[in-house]
Design a protein around this motif. Structure first.
Motif, PDB file in Angstrom:
ATOM      1  N   VAL A 202     -17.164  26.652  35.800  1.00 46.97           N
ATOM      2  CA  VAL A 202     -16.382  26.812  37.028  1.00 46.97           C
ATOM      3  C   VAL A 202     -15.760  28.202  37.143  1.00 46.97           C
ATOM      4  N   SER A 203     -15.544  28.876  36.034  1.00 40.86           N
ATOM      5  CA  SER A 203     -14.949  30.212  36.052  1.00 40.86           C
ATOM      6  C   SER A 203     -15.931  31.290  36.496  1.00 40.86           C
ATOM      7  N   GLY A 204     -17.236  30.980  36.427  1.00 42.68           N
ATOM      8  CA  GLY A 204     -18.254  31.978  36.719  1.00 42.68           C
ATOM      9  C   GLY A 204     -18.591  32.855  35.533  1.00 42.68           C
ATOM     10  N   ASP A 205     -17.932  32.632  34.395  1.00 38.42           N
ATOM     11  CA  ASP A 205     -18.180  33.396  33.169  1.00 38.42           C
ATOM     12  C   ASP A 205     -19.345  32.760  32.414  1.00 38.42           C
TER      13      ASP A 205
ATOM     14  N   ASN B 170     -20.280  32.973  29.503  1.00 34.61           N
ATOM     15  CA  ASN B 170     -19.990  32.582  28.123  1.00 34.61           C
ATOM     16  C   ASN B 170     -18.873  31.549  28.016  1.00 34.61           C
ATOM     17  N   ASP B 171     -18.424  31.022  29.156  1.00 30.60           N
ATOM     18  CA  ASP B 171     -17.338  30.044  29.185  1.00 30.60           C
ATOM     19  C   ASP B 171     -17.843  28.691  28.683  1.00 30.60           C
ATOM     20  N   ILE B 172     -17.055  28.037  27.827  1.00 30.75           N
ATOM     21  CA  ILE B 172     -17.467  26.738  27.271  1.00 30.75           C
ATOM     22  C   ILE B 172     -16.768  25.578  27.976  1.00 30.75           C
ATOM     23  N   THR B 173     -16.226  25.816  29.154  1.00 27.27           N
ATOM     24  CA  THR B 173     -15.592  24.724  29.894  1.00 27.27           C
ATOM     25  C   THR B 173     -16.632  23.702  30.343  1.00 27.27           C
TER      26      THR B 173
ATOM     27  N   SER C 181     -32.218  26.445  28.973  1.00 24.49           N
ATOM     28  CA  SER C 181     -33.067  26.961  27.903  1.00 24.49           C
ATOM     29  C   SER C 181     -32.325  27.939  26.999  1.00 24.49           C
ATOM     30  N   HIS C 182     -32.710  29.225  27.048  1.00 25.66           N
ATOM     31  CA  HIS C 182     -32.154  30.226  26.131  1.00 25.66           C
ATOM     32  C   HIS C 182     -30.995  31.002  26.734  1.00 25.66           C
ATOM     33  N   ASN C 183     -30.627  30.725  27.990  1.00 22.97           N
ATOM     34  CA  ASN C 183     -29.544  31.482  28.631  1.00 22.97           C
ATOM     35  C   ASN C 183     -28.198  31.197  27.954  1.00 22.97           C
ATOM     36  N   PRO C 184     -27.214  32.078  28.135  1.00 24.75           N
ATOM     37  CA  PRO C 184     -25.895  31.862  27.517  1.00 24.75           C
ATOM     38  C   PRO C 184     -25.270  30.530  27.903  1.00 24.75           C
ATOM     39  N   VAL C 185     -24.274  30.110  27.133  1.00 24.45           N
ATOM     40  CA  VAL C 185     -23.759  28.740  27.175  1.00 24.45           C
ATOM     41  C   VAL C 185     -23.145  28.343  28.518  1.00 24.45           C
ATOM     42  N   GLY C 186     -22.613  29.300  29.285  1.00 27.03           N
ATOM     43  CA  GLY C 186     -22.029  28.959  30.577  1.00 27.03           C
ATOM     44  C   GLY C 186     -23.051  28.668  31.657  1.00 27.03           C
ATOM     45  N   HIS C 187     -24.293  29.056  31.407  1.00 33.40           N
ATOM     46  CA  HIS C 187     -25.385  28.756  32.335  1.00 33.40           C
ATOM     47  C   HIS C 187     -25.792  27.290  32.198  1.00 33.40           C
ATOM     48  N   ASN C 188     -26.419  26.772  33.222  1.00 33.23           N
ATOM     49  CA  ASN C 188     -27.101  25.493  33.121  1.00 33.23           C
ATOM     50  C   ASN C 188     -28.167  25.452  34.196  1.00 33.23           C
ATOM     51  N   GLY C 189     -28.937  24.380  34.209  1.00 30.64           N
ATOM     52  CA  GLY C 189     -30.018  24.305  35.178  1.00 30.64           C
ATOM     53  C   GLY C 189     -30.679  22.947  35.174  1.00 30.64           C
ATOM     54  N   ILE C 190     -31.720  22.818  35.973  1.00 31.29           N
ATOM     55  CA  ILE C 190     -32.404  21.536  36.145  1.00 31.29           C
ATOM     56  C   ILE C 190     -33.908  21.766  36.145  1.00 31.29           C
ATOM     57  N   LYS C 191     -34.630  20.990  35.339  1.00 32.28           N
ATOM     58  CA  LYS C 191     -36.096  20.991  35.344  1.00 32.28           C
ATOM     59  C   LYS C 191     -36.570  19.637  35.853  1.00 32.28           C
TER      60      LYS C 191
END
Length: 617
Positions: free
Chosen positions: A18-21, A23-26, A113-123
Motif C-alpha cells: 500500500v505504501s508503493g515501496d 521493498n515494503d513487507i506490509t 516471481s523474482h521481483n522484490p517483496v513489495g511487488h505481487n502479481g497474478i498468473k
C-alpha cells in the motif's frame, strides 16, 4: 482510475504494498488494488466458463509475499460469488500448482516471481499446466481494462466481493490443507514422470533405483537456500531423500525472506558460503546447492569443486546449458538402450521419441546464449527461439511438437533453470536431476557384454572431446567441456537501461539509424578487433522469429538482436535488447564466443551508448 499493472502473459504485476515501496513487507493493499484483484477474478471466471465444456473448477494459490493473502481473499470471494468451484491451496510452489492444474479446468497463481517483496502479481492458466498464451491473455486484458476503467469501478468491485457468502468462504479456507496435501501427491507423481521420461511406473522405479544405487556408492547431499519461498512447503526434502540423496535446507521458514529474491549473482553467495561452512564441518556429501525464487520455479546452482575445495556459483546460462546437454544426451541414451537387455526403453517413452517424432529440438528465448546452438548441433538437435517470456517458449515448443519434433528440453537460458516436457514451467527439481543424471548415468555393460555409454561419455564423443572423458569425472570436468561464451547476466546493473521513449518501435528505428552509421564508419576496425565481417538483424515476437530484418521497428516491443558473423558467416557474437514485459525497464545484453570478458564489456558499452543516443533523438 489507473490500475498500474503490467499485464503480460508471464504475469500481471505491480507494487501491491500500500505504501508503493517495492521493498515494503506490509500485508496491506489499497482499495484500488483490491478492486484490481476482484476484476481479475471476474474476467477469468467468465473466460474459463466460456472455455469449459462443463462447470469449471480451478485451483488458486500464492507464493510467500506479504500481500498474497489480501489478493487471494478478494479473488476467492469473486470466484465464489460467480459459482466457480475453487480450491484454495494457500502457499504453494508454482510447479506444484501447475501440475495440479492438469486435473482441473485451470489455475490462478498469485506471485511476482523474482521481483522484490513489495511487488505481487497474478498468473492465469488452463489445464495444460502452463500460463495463458499471449492471445488468450490479451482477451483477459481487454475485458479487465474495460471493467476497471468504467465509471464507479470501485463500487462495482466491492459489490462483486460482497456477493460471496462468508460461510462458503470459510469452507474453502478450511479445506485448504487438504487441497495442499492432494497437490503435493499429484506433483510428486508428475515429477517422477517428467524426470524419468516415461509414464510406466515400473520403468520409473527402475530409473530411480539406478539413482539410489549410484548415491549409495557416491554419497550425495543437496543444500537448498529456500529464502522463505513457496518451496519451503513443497516436496523437495521427501523427494530427494527417497532417491537416496541427503537434503539440507537454510532459510526455510515460509515468508521469512532473508535476502534478495532473484537467484543470481550476489544472492547465491549465501548458499555458497553455507556450503563452504558445511564442508569445513565435515559434511563432505554436500556437493550441490540450489536457490529458488519466491514462487519456487527457478533454481540456479552452486556446486563443490573437489579440486579447488571451493563452493562455486554456476552462471544462469551455464545452468541451462548443462540441463540441455543432459536431457539431449539422455534422449540419445534412451534410444540406444531400446532393444537391449537394459530394458529402460523397452516400453514406449512417449515424451522422448516415437515413430512420428524422430527429430530433436530445443526451444529457447532469444537472449539465450549461442552455446546452446553448439550443444544442440553436437547432439543432433535443432534450436528454435521465441521472444522472452516463459509462455512464448512453451508455446513455441508445442508448435514444434505439432510439426513432428521431439522437444524434451526448453527454457529461458538467460534466467537459468529449465523446463522439461511434459512440465510447462521451470522447476528446480528437474534442473537438479538433469545434473544428477549426468553424474549418475555412467558407462556400463549389458548382460550381453555390450558397452552402454553414459551421458557424459555420449556428450564427449558427440562434441569431439573424447580426450576429455575419464571414468572418475566430476561436475567440474563436465563444466570444462561446455562451449565457452561470455554473456551478460540479466541481473547485472549494466544489463538494465532507463529510457524515455515510450514507443519501443520508434526507439528501435532510431537505433537502426545510429547502428548503421556506426557500422559504416567502424567496419574495418570491428573486423580487425573482433573478426566481425557482416551482421544480421533478427527479431522475435511471441513465437515468431524474423531473420534478415530490414526495418528494426518491426520488432515492436519484442526482442531485437544484432548477430555479428565472421568471413565464413559463422556467428561470433550478438547484442540484444527488449523492454521488460513485467518491469518498467529496458534490458540489454551481449553474448560473445570464447572467454572474452573484455570484448563482451566493450560490445555492451557500445550497445548501451547507441541505445541512449537513439533515445535522445
Amino acid at each position: 482510475m489507473e490500475h498500474g499493472l503490467i499485464t503480460s502473459a508471464s504475469g500481471w504485476r505491480k507494487v501491491f504494498a500500500v505504501s508503493g515501496d517495492e521493498n515494503d513487507i506490509t500485508p496491506e493493499i489499497s482499495l484500488e488494488d483490491r478492486a484490481a484483484a476482484a476484476f481479475a477474478a471476474d474476467v477469468f471466471a467468465d473466460y474459463i466458463s466460456s472455455e469449459s465444456q462443463r462447470s469449471p473448477s480451478i485451483i488458486l494459490g500464492m507464493d510467500t509475499r506479504p500481500t498474497g493473502p489480501a489478493i487471494a481473499d478478494a479473488m476467492l470471494r469473486v470466484f465464489m460469488a460467480k459459482k466457480i468451484a475453487v480450491s484454495y491451496a494457500g502457499i504453494i510452489a508454482a510447479p506444484e500448482i501447475m501440475a495440479y492444474s492438469r486435473t482441473v479446468s485451470g489455475f490462478v497463481y498469485i506471485s511476482a516471481s523474482h521481483n522484490p517483496v513489495g511487488h505481487n502479481g497474478i498468473k492465469f492458466g488452463l489445464s495444460n499446466g502452463g500460463v495463458l498464451n499471449a492471445a488468450q491473455n490479451a482477451v483477459l486484458v481487454e475485458e479487465f481494462n474495460k471493467r476497471f476503467e468504467a465509471p464507479g469501478a470501485l463500487e462495482k468491485a466491492e459489490e462483486l466481493i460482497k456477493q460471496c457468502s462468508d460461510i462458503d468462504l470459510d469452507w474453502v479456507y478450511a479445506e485448504s490443507l487438504a487441497v495442499k496435501r492432494e497437490a503435493s501427491v499429484i506433483y510428486h507423481s508428475f515429477a517422477k514422470l517428467t524426470i524419468s521420461g516415461t509414464d510406466s511406473v515400473a520403468q520409473q522405479n527402475r530409473f530411480f533405483a539406478e539413482v539410489r544405487q549410484y548415491a549409495r556408492s557416491n554419497p550425495m547431499g543437496i543444500l537448498c537456500d529456500m529464502n522463505g519461498s513457496a518451496r519451503c512447503l513443497s516436496i523437495d526434502e521427501r523427494f530427494l531423500k527417497e532417491c537416496g540423496i541427503s537434503f539440507y535446507a537454510m532459510n526455510n521458514i515460509p515468508g521469512k525472506i532473508e535476502h534478495g529474491i532473484i537467484p543470481e549473482g550476489s544472492n547465491l553467495t549465501y548458499l555458497a558460503d553455507k556450503m563452504q561452512q558445511m564442508q569445513a564441518e565435515g559434511k563432505n556429501d554436500v556437493i550441490l546447492g540450489y536457490m529458488p525464487d519466491c514462487d519456487g520455479d527457478r533454481g540456479n546452482i552452486v556446486y563443490w569443486d573437489e579440486k579447488e575445495e571451493k563452493a562455486k556459483i554456476i552462471q544462469a546460462q551455464d545452468v541451462f546449458a548443462l540441463s540441455v546437454l543432459s536431457e539431449l544426451a539422455f534422449s540419445k541414451y534412451i534410444s540406444e538402450l531400446a532393444g537391449t537387455d537394459a530394458g529402460l526403453a523397452s516400453k514406449a517413452e512417449i515424451f522422448l521419441r516415437s515413430k512420428n517424432q524422430q527429430k530433436m529440438a530445443v526451444a529457447v528465448n532469444d537472449p539465450t546464449s549461442m552455446r546452446i546452438n553448439e550443444i544442440a548441433a553436437s547432439l543432433g538437435a535443432d534450436v528454435f527461439r521465441a521472444e522472452v517470456g516463459e509462455a512464448n517458449v512453451v508455446n513455441l515448443a508445442r508448435e514444434k511438437r505439432d510439426n513432428g519434433y521431439t522437444v524434451r528440453i526448453l527454457g529461458e537460458g538467460s534466467n537459468g533453470g529449465n523446463i522439461t516436457h511434459p512440465a510447462a514451467v521451470r522447476d528446480p527439481i528437474n534442473t537438479l536431476f538433469a545434473i544428477i543424471k549426468l553424474l549418475s548415468i555412467r558407462d556400463s555393460n549389458s548382460i550381453e557384454g555390450t558397452k552402454i555409454k553414459g551421458l557424459f561419455h555420449i556428450w564427449c564423443e558427440a562434441s569431439g572431446q573424447e580426450d576429455k572423458y575419464r571414468e572418475d569425472f566430476t561436475l567440474e570436468d563436465i563444466l570444462m567441456t561446455l562451449p565457452q561464451y561470455t554473456t551478460t547476466g540479466v541481473s547485472e546493473k549494466r544489463a538494465v537501461l532507463k529510457i524515455k521513449t515510450a514507443d519501443h518501435a520508434v526507439l528501435k528505428k532510431n537505433f537502426q539509424t545510429v547502428f548503421e552509421k556506426q557500422w559504416a564508419e567502424h567496419r574495418q576496425e570491428l573486423e580487425k578487433m573482433y573478426g566481425f565481417v557482416s551482421y544480421e538483424a533478427v527479431c522475435n515476437n511471441g513465437t515468431v522469429e524474423t531473420r534478415n530484418l530490414t526495418d528494426y521497428s518491426k520488432s515492436g516491443r519484442g526482442g531485437l538482436k544484432i548477430l555479428f558473423k565472421d568471413k565464413d558467416s559463422r556467428p561470433l557474437a550478438f547484442m540484444w535488447m527488449r523492454g521488460s514485459g513485467t518491469e518498467p525497464v529496458f534490458r540489454v545484453m551481449c553474448d560473445v564466443k570464447g572467454n572474452n570478458p573484455a570484448e563482451e564489456q566493450k560490445l555492451l558499452d557500445w550497445e548501451r551508448t547507441m541505445i541512449l543516443n537513439a533515445d535522445n533523438n
